[in-house]
Motif scaffolding. Structure first.
Motif: not given
Length: 128
Positions: A12-17, A63-65, A85-95
């Motif tokens: 997803v692009q930054a800002g997406g959900s 805190d970051s989310v 929501n409002s995803l950022k590149p730093e949210d990238t990872g395996i969940y």
């Protein structure tokens, strides 16, 4: 043996959900809480959010989310969801989804070692 299966990851692009889902293979009699953790490339696994099945103070977030992610549950289906929501590149990872059977403290629920069962993970990639 309870199995947890995550789904909903993607690019997803930054800002997406994105909305992640986690379903348990069977209904556990004594689920106390379920949680989401994540692991970014080259980093250690970190806490994202948990939700208790009952009682007060039943959700918590890193805190970051806070303000961007929302956790919810379907107790009847022993499932947990993470609306991101409002995803950022730093949210990238395996969940990863996790399930805890035994009552414990709110502080302990932020620690991965506390949990009894884990899913295999779903990958989230946020492009800038």
């Amino acid at each position: 043996q309870v199995q947890l299966v995550e789904s909903g990851g993607g690019l997803v692009q930054a800002g997406g959900s994105l909305r992640l889902s986690c379903a348990a293979s069977e209904r556990t009699r004594n689920t106390f809480a379920m949680a989401w953790f994540r692991q970014a490339p080259g980093k250690e696994r970190e806490f994202v959010s948990f939700i208790k099945w009952s009682g007060s103070s039943n959700t918590d977030y890193a805190d970051s989310v806070k303000g961007r992610f929302a956790i919810s549950r379907d107790s009847a289906e022993n499932s947990v969801y993470l609306q991101m929501n409002s995803l950022k590149p730093e949210d990238t990872g395996i969940y990863y989804c996790a399930l805890e059977l035994d009552p414990t403290t709110t502080l302990a629920l932020r620690e991965g070692w506390q949990y009894d069962y884990w899913g295999q993970g779903t990958e989230v990639t946020v492009s800038s």
